[in-house]
Structures are given as C-alpha cells and as structure tokens.
Design an enzyme around this catalytic site. Structure first.
Site, PDB file in Angstrom:
ATOM      1  N   HIS A 143       1.420   3.995   1.948  1.00 28.94           N
ATOM      2  CA  HIS A 143       2.057   4.745   3.005  1.00 28.94           C
ATOM      3  C   HIS A 143       3.546   4.940   2.874  1.00 28.94           C
ATOM      4  O   HIS A 143       4.270   4.006   2.465  1.00 28.94           O
ATOM      5  CB  HIS A 143       1.697   4.188   4.431  1.00 28.94           C
ATOM      6  CG  HIS A 143       0.315   4.514   4.725  1.00 28.94           C
ATOM      7  ND1 HIS A 143      -0.330   3.809   5.629  1.00 28.94           N
ATOM      8  CD2 HIS A 143      -0.859   5.596   4.292  1.00 28.94           C
ATOM      9  CE1 HIS A 143      -1.703   4.390   5.983  1.00 28.94           C
ATOM     10  NE2 HIS A 143      -1.790   5.476   4.948  1.00 28.94           N
ATOM     11  N   HIS A 157       0.792  -1.184  -0.159  1.00 28.28           N
ATOM     12  CA  HIS A 157      -0.021   0.167   0.238  1.00 28.28           C
ATOM     13  C   HIS A 157       0.806   1.232  -0.003  1.00 28.28           C
ATOM     14  O   HIS A 157       2.052   1.115   0.290  1.00 28.28           O
ATOM     15  CB  HIS A 157      -0.822   0.038   1.166  1.00 28.28           C
ATOM     16  CG  HIS A 157      -0.324   0.115   2.634  1.00 28.28           C
ATOM     17  ND1 HIS A 157       0.429  -0.849   3.020  1.00 28.28           N
ATOM     18  CD2 HIS A 157      -0.389   1.161   3.571  1.00 28.28           C
ATOM     19  CE1 HIS A 157       0.860  -0.543   4.234  1.00 28.28           C
ATOM     20  NE2 HIS A 157       0.337   0.760   4.506  1.00 28.28           N
ATOM     21  N   ASP A 193       6.057   4.764   4.751  1.00 25.70           N
ATOM     22  CA  ASP A 193       7.148   3.951   5.360  1.00 25.70           C
ATOM     23  C   ASP A 193       7.264   2.641   4.696  1.00 25.70           C
ATOM     24  O   ASP A 193       8.218   1.771   4.933  1.00 25.70           O
ATOM     25  CB  ASP A 193       6.702   3.627   6.873  1.00 25.70           C
ATOM     26  CG  ASP A 193       5.139   3.126   6.975  1.00 25.70           C
ATOM     27  OD1 ASP A 193       4.350   3.828   6.527  1.00 25.70           O
ATOM     28  OD2 ASP A 193       5.089   2.193   7.542  1.00 25.70           O
ATOM     29  N   HIS A 194       6.270   2.503   3.623  1.00 27.91           N
ATOM     30  CA  HIS A 194       6.386   1.323   2.700  1.00 27.91           C
ATOM     31  C   HIS A 194       7.012   1.825   1.155  1.00 27.91           C
ATOM     32  O   HIS A 194       7.646   1.165   0.415  1.00 27.91           O
ATOM     33  CB  HIS A 194       5.167   0.540   2.330  1.00 27.91           C
ATOM     34  CG  HIS A 194       4.580   0.137   3.599  1.00 27.91           C
ATOM     35  ND1 HIS A 194       4.432  -1.148   3.997  1.00 27.91           N
ATOM     36  CD2 HIS A 194       3.874   0.860   4.804  1.00 27.91           C
ATOM     37  CE1 HIS A 194       4.019  -1.350   5.107  1.00 27.91           C
ATOM     38  NE2 HIS A 194       3.573  -0.306   5.781  1.00 27.91           N
TER      39      HIS A 194
END
Length: 241
Positions: free
Chosen positions: A50, A48, A52-53
């Site tokens: 976000h 997904h 932090d990904h």
C-alpha cells in the site's frame, strides 16, 4: 485510515553500526532524510504494497544505497523477495519473516529478537488501535483469520507477552491478547453479516449489507467498510481465496 500516519521503524542491535528500516512510508523528503540520518542503512523491508508504506521506498533505498525486500517482487530492489519462515540477519539482528496474508495478499510480519525478548512488527495486519480492513479483492478473510491464529500461537509459545509494533498507532503490549480481540471482532462481524443476509436475502449486495452492518461508520471510511463486507461475503459464500 492511517490513524496518526505510517510508522517507519529503524532497527539495530546495541552497538551495531548499520540499521534496518521497515516501511519507509510516503514520499516525504524530510521524513526520508530523517530515516537516512539513522544509517548506514543495510536493508529496507516492506510489510506490504500500500502506498502509505511504499510510496517513498524506492527513492529511499536508492538514497541510502541499500537493497529492498518485500513479499511482492515488484517492491524488491537488489535482492530476492521475502520467503515465509526465512531468517534475515542484518544490523546485528535476526528477523524471522512471517507471510501473513489477509489485509493484502503480500502482507508480512517480522519477528525480531530483542534484549528483553521477541517483538513482532505487524504492518497493517494488526493496528495500534481499531481493526484493519480486508482489502478485497487483494485481501481475503480466510487467510486473514489463519494469519491471526498463527500470530496467536507464536505469542502463546513465548515465555512472556510479546509486544506488537504496528505500522499505524501505538505499540501494544500483548500480541496474544490483541489476536484474541481481533478474532472475536471478526466473529462478531460475521454474525452481523449473516443476520443482514437473513434480512436482505442471500444474494444481497455488499453495499446493502454495509448499510446495515456499518450503519454508524463515518463516510470517510465507507469504502474500506465495503471492502471488508465483500471479503466477509466471499468467506461466507465459500470463496476463501
């Protein structure tokens, strides 16, 4: 909110030359170089959008010269967006794409068949400890409950407990058990929100409901708690999203 940080996964079948990397994570040069050293990388997958990904994902895909795929076309490079139910064949593996909206609208899980049976990479749909937020207005509770029910049914259909490979926290041994726990937790929270509305009035704000339902929540995650309350209020008010 990321627990111990974001887990990046390097996947390959035994003996396979190439690898798949799932969620390269933050734009951290040392981390991305370490992932690249596990290559050649054939494909980059995103659970997904976000930060932090995905903050380092585009740079990583360019570094290793691999296509990048996600449900959201914005996070694809050199390949088509992921489609629910499709089977990806790469690095000697077969991965089934499961579109599991709820945490975010574009959340995806990946069912991978290993030597000892299947496992599911869950992104933030299921965490290694605690529970995830419903990132209202992008995420929604109705779809999230449906996604948990789908994952539970998948796990119950397997011959043995299905491991959970989350994007944050430790690997969990039993997908069905954790789905049951998550569903029970959501039902409990909904009852708490119903009780808060009975006390405060049906038009109570998310902030007021959060004050009651999440009274013991650390200030550092207050924003996340309010997002989850907004999602619960929308669900209870019939806006399943």
């Amino acid at each position: 909110m990321t627990l111990d940080g974001t887990n990046s996964y390097v996947l390959r079948a035994p003996g396979a030359a190439n690898a798949i990397v799932v969620d390269p994570g933050p734009d951290d040069a040392g981390h991305l170089a370490r992932l690249a050293s596990a290559g050649p990388v054939e494909l980059v997958l995103i659970t997904h959008h976000h930060a932090d990904h995905v903050a380092g994902a585009a740079a990583f895909a360019e570094l290793v010269g691999a296509p990048m795929r996600a449900v959201d076309p914005e996070y694809c490079a050199g390949a088509a967006p992921l489609v629910d139910g499709e089977t990806i064949r790469a690095a000697g593996l077969a991965l089934e794409v499961l579109h599991t909206p709820g945490h975010t609208a574009d959340s995806a899980c990946f069912l991978v068949q290993g030597e000892e049976g299947p496992a599911v990479l869950t992104g933030d749909t299921i965490l290694g400890r605690g529970t995830t937020i419903i990132a209202d207005p992008d995420g929604a509770l109705g779809p999230y409950l449906d996604s948990l029910a789908r994952l539970r049914a998948l796990a119950l259909a397997a011959d043995a407990p299905v491991p959970v490979l989350p994007a944050h926290g430790a690997v969990l041994p039993d997908l069905a058990a954790i789905c049951d726990a998550y569903l029970a937790h959501r039902a409990e929270r909904l009852e708490q929100v119903r009780s808060a509305l009975a006390e405060l009035g049906s038009g109570a704000s998310a902030e007021a409901v959060t004050d009651l339902v999440y009274a013991d929540t650390d200030a550092s995650v207050r924003q996340a708690a309010e997002a989850s309350v907004r999602a619960q209020l929308a669900y209870l008010r019939g806006e399943r999203g």
